[in-house]
Design an enzyme around this catalytic site. Structure first.
Site, PDB file in Angstrom:
ATOM      1  CG  ASP A  74      -7.573   7.093  19.838  1.00 32.22           C
ATOM      2  OD1 ASP A  74      -6.627   6.750  19.114  1.00 32.22           O
ATOM      3  OD2 ASP A  74      -8.151   6.470  20.542  1.00 32.22           O
ATOM      4  NE  ARG A 133      -6.529   0.874   0.480  1.00 31.60           N
ATOM      5  CZ  ARG A 133      -6.658   1.832   1.226  1.00 31.60           C
ATOM      6  NH1 ARG A 133      -5.328   2.473   1.778  1.00 31.60           N
ATOM      7  NH2 ARG A 133      -7.377   2.672   1.162  1.00 31.60           N
ATOM      8  NE  ARG A 176      -7.002   3.346  21.206  1.00 36.75           N
ATOM      9  CZ  ARG A 176      -6.237   2.965  20.473  1.00 36.75           C
ATOM     10  NH1 ARG A 176      -5.729   1.735  20.821  1.00 36.75           N
ATOM     11  NH2 ARG A 176      -5.727   3.601  19.517  1.00 36.75           N
ATOM     12  CG  ASN A 217     -10.263  -3.210  19.150  1.00 37.51           C
ATOM     13  OD1 ASN A 217     -10.343  -4.380  19.278  1.00 37.51           O
ATOM     14  ND2 ASN A 217      -9.790  -2.725  18.123  1.00 37.51           N
ATOM     15  CG  ASN A 273      -1.855   1.265   1.197  1.00 35.01           C
ATOM     16  OD1 ASN A 273      -1.760   1.872   0.445  1.00 35.01           O
ATOM     17  ND2 ASN A 273      -2.822   1.075   2.105  1.00 35.01           N
ATOM     18  CG  HIS A 293     -14.011  -0.262   7.516  1.00 36.95           C
ATOM     19  ND1 HIS A 293     -12.929  -1.441   7.517  1.00 36.95           N
ATOM     20  CD2 HIS A 293     -13.334   0.912   7.736  1.00 36.95           C
ATOM     21  CE1 HIS A 293     -11.887  -0.843   7.649  1.00 36.95           C
ATOM     22  NE2 HIS A 293     -11.938   0.289   7.849  1.00 36.95           N
ATOM     23  CG  LEU A 294     -17.653   1.387  12.683  1.00 36.41           C
ATOM     24  CD1 LEU A 294     -18.262   1.092  13.998  1.00 36.41           C
ATOM     25  CD2 LEU A 294     -18.262   2.419  11.752  1.00 36.41           C
ATOM     26  N   GLY A 295     -13.063   2.759  11.314  1.00 38.59           N
ATOM     27  CA  GLY A 295     -11.758   2.850  11.878  1.00 38.59           C
ATOM     28  C   GLY A 295     -11.449   4.287  11.751  1.00 38.59           C
ATOM     29  NE  ARG A 326     -11.467  10.754   5.999  1.00 37.74           N
ATOM     30  CZ  ARG A 326     -11.111   9.545   5.616  1.00 37.74           C
ATOM     31  NH1 ARG A 326     -12.245   9.233   4.731  1.00 37.74           N
ATOM     32  NH2 ARG A 326     -10.309   9.012   5.732  1.00 37.74           N
ATOM     33  CD  GLU A 360      -8.809  -2.771   4.749  1.00 38.31           C
ATOM     34  OE1 GLU A 360      -9.275  -1.920   3.796  1.00 38.31           O
ATOM     35  OE2 GLU A 360      -8.607  -2.267   5.801  1.00 38.31           O
ATOM     36  CG  HIS A 383     -13.206   1.752   3.974  1.00 38.52           C
ATOM     37  ND1 HIS A 383     -14.396   2.789   4.999  1.00 38.52           N
ATOM     38  CD2 HIS A 383     -12.203   1.998   4.150  1.00 38.52           C
ATOM     39  CE1 HIS A 383     -13.498   3.475   5.481  1.00 38.52           C
ATOM     40  NE2 HIS A 383     -12.318   3.180   5.243  1.00 38.52           N
TER      41      HIS A 383
HETATM   42  P1  ADP Z   1      -7.278   2.969  10.286  1.00 37.19           P
HETATM   43  O1  ADP Z   1      -8.577   3.351   9.615  1.00 37.19           O
HETATM   44  O2  ADP Z   1      -6.351   3.927  10.404  1.00 37.19           O
HETATM   45  O3  ADP Z   1      -6.932   1.766  10.109  1.00 37.19           O
HETATM   46  P2  ADP Z   1      -8.101   1.755  12.801  1.00 37.19           P
HETATM   47  O4  ADP Z   1      -8.941   0.690  12.059  1.00 37.19           O
HETATM   48  O5  ADP Z   1      -6.865   1.160  13.315  1.00 37.19           O
HETATM   49  O6  ADP Z   1      -7.838   2.784  11.951  1.00 37.19           O
HETATM   50  O7  ADP Z   1      -9.162   2.333  13.778  1.00 37.19           O
HETATM   51  C1  ADP Z   1      -8.623   3.363  14.722  1.00 37.19           C
HETATM   52  C2  ADP Z   1      -9.876   3.811  15.588  1.00 37.19           C
HETATM   53  O8  ADP Z   1     -10.055   2.355  16.399  1.00 37.19           O
HETATM   54  C3  ADP Z   1      -9.238   4.602  16.549  1.00 37.19           C
HETATM   55  O9  ADP Z   1     -10.588   5.645  16.802  1.00 37.19           O
HETATM   56  C4  ADP Z   1      -9.198   3.967  18.032  1.00 37.19           C
HETATM   57  O10 ADP Z   1      -9.357   4.837  18.988  1.00 37.19           O
HETATM   58  C5  ADP Z   1     -10.220   2.976  17.846  1.00 37.19           C
HETATM   59  N1  ADP Z   1     -10.115   2.207  18.633  1.00 37.19           N
HETATM   60  C6  ADP Z   1      -9.008   1.053  18.790  1.00 37.19           C
HETATM   61  N2  ADP Z   1      -9.047   0.284  20.132  1.00 37.19           N
HETATM   62  C7  ADP Z   1     -10.264   0.713  20.626  1.00 37.19           C
HETATM   63  C8  ADP Z   1     -10.630   0.440  21.880  1.00 37.19           C
HETATM   64  N3  ADP Z   1     -10.409  -0.779  22.696  1.00 37.19           N
HETATM   65  N4  ADP Z   1     -12.021   1.136  22.168  1.00 37.19           N
HETATM   66  C9  ADP Z   1     -12.418   2.024  21.523  1.00 37.19           C
HETATM   67  N5  ADP Z   1     -11.879   2.445  20.284  1.00 37.19           N
HETATM   68  C10 ADP Z   1     -10.652   1.575  20.117  1.00 37.19           C
END
Ligand code: ADP
Length: 405
Positions: free
Chosen positions: A279, A87, A281, A331, A10, A204-206, A237, A381, A176
């Protein structure tokens, strides 16, 4: 059958993420990230099992980073590579699936560059450098947009003048795709359905977030649009806003397009709402301490996610399950719980004990009693890209390829 190997790449403008995948192993044999390329501080960090090392990329060139990968591949691969999978974010309307890269595919990636100006030109740098270094094996492009090319026109067209679509490609593409496709196929496995079958809503929640409605392995609608800004609230975003916002901000605050773009892409979403962090977390922890901005950000995120899923449900004849994936989806029990609370109309309900299962678990079900399935499925992925490469190579070996475009 021998265990074939695929190098998944990537490539961004200043980085190359890579993973060496074998068909049989769930984890990459070798993975890493070359960063700060284009500067004198180019560096590559890699790991293989418990071994981790750093290599300096003196001239900061993509080609040097890729060349320094070769001895590592030789060290950790027990046989020659079968293919390199690249990718690529945007394939426009050119491709519905993986493509063996040749001049025509490179031209199509260039042609789609106006739709992904930050990504596609960088992918091309990586593709050209990798093709020069590994010149005796097929290079294959896997497009984030390709999976969503099965959307019907009523899902992908904007209500804009026809010429904007016809002459300038203004339509919804979705992103995605690799992740949505992967978790939907894992969902059929987990639920014991025929491989690839089922009617799924996937989230899909990243850092970027999107939803998708998938029927029997085909994307029927998705929340992202012409660009990855449309749809859900994301890390930085905004997701959907009133399209008149641009003219409003220009007229009332005198903001130009770059300022507005930056605000919508980098200063909004969870970060903008909370005033604290992008973030999840951090926000979940701050919400527990009563931080009002974090509380609001989490609530808006979950409500808008549920609203998107409810909207996408109309694309499906039934719901076999809802799938959560990505860093947040895999998570964050709180996010899943607050989202599903808004979806009671669909009979969806979560089992609190199953939902609370700590992260790091394999794919699992978390629905309560009679609810349709609610699944937490770790996305992969790179594995999906490697699998698509191998399927394409088998096809190419057994029948002459019909070229898309
Ligand atoms: P990317 O899109 O960059 O690949 P990821 O799929 O790693 O990102 O997701 C990042 C997000 O996941 C961040 O908002 C991070 O805080 C959240 N995250 C990871 N672990 C936890 C957790 N234990 N509780 C809440 N959110 C989490």
């Amino acid at each position: 059958m021998t265990d074939r190997l695929v190098l998944v790449i990537n490539c961004g403008s200043s980085s190359i993420k890579f993973a060496l995948r074998s068909e049989s192993a769930r984890k990459p044999l070798l993975s890493g990230l070359a960063e700060r390329l284009g500067t004198a501080e180019g560096v590559m960090n890699w790991r293989a099992g418990d071994t981790r090392e750093q290599v300096m990329i003196g001239d900061g060139k993509h080609s040097t980073a890729l060349a320094s990968l070769l001895p590592l591949i030789e060290r950790f691969a027990d046989q020659p590579l079968t293919a390199v999978g690249h990718r690529v974010v945007h394939g426009g309307e050119h491709f519905t699936g993986a493509q063996i890269i040749d001049d025509q595919v490179i031209a199509a990636i260039e042609d789609s560059s106006p739709l992904a100006p930050l990504h596609n030109p960088a992918h091309l740098v990586g593709i050209r450098a990798a093709m020069a270094v590994l010149d005796d094996i097929p290079h294959i492009a896997i497009f984030d947009t390709a999976f969503h090319q099965s959307m019907p026109p009523h899902a992908y067209r904007y209500a804009l003048p026809e010429a904007l679509y016809r002459d300038h490609g203004v339509r919804r593409y979705g992103f995605h795709g690799t992740s949505h496709r992967f978790v939907a196929s894992q969902a059929s496995l987990l639920m014991g359905l025929e491989p690839g079958h089922g009617a799924w809503l996937t989230a899909h929640l990243g850092n970027g977030c999107s939803t998708c409605a998938i029927l029997d392995g085909r994307s029927l609608d998705t929340s992202m649009g012409m660009t990855p800004l449309e749809g859900l609230v994301m890390g930085t975003r905004s997701g959907d806003v009133d399209p008149n916002l641009h003219s409003h901000l220009a007229r009332t605050l005198g903001w130009n397009l770059d300022r507005i773009d930056h605000m919508l892409n980098r200063e909004s979403g969870l970060l903008g709402l909370s005033g604290l962090s992008n973030d999840m977390r951090t926000l979940v922890a701050a919400r527990a301490d009563g931080h009002p901005g974090a509380t609001l950000a989490v609530e808006v995120f979950c409500y808008r996610l549920a609203r998107s899923l409810a909207g996408l449900a109309v694309a499906l004849p039934r719901i076999d399950g809802l799938v959560f994936t990505g860093g947040i989806g895999e998570n964050s029990p709180l996010t899943r719980e607050l989202t599903v609370r808004h979806l009671a109309l669909f009979g969806l309900a979560i089992d609190p004990a199953a939902n609370a299962t700590p992260p790091g678990n394999p794919a699992r079900q978390i629905q309560a009693g009679n609810s349709p399935a609610i699944l937490v499925i770790p996305t992969d992925e790179e594995r999906q890209i490697a699998e698509e490469c191998l399927v394409l190579i088998e096809l190419a070996n057994t029948q002459p390829m019909e070229k898309e475009d």
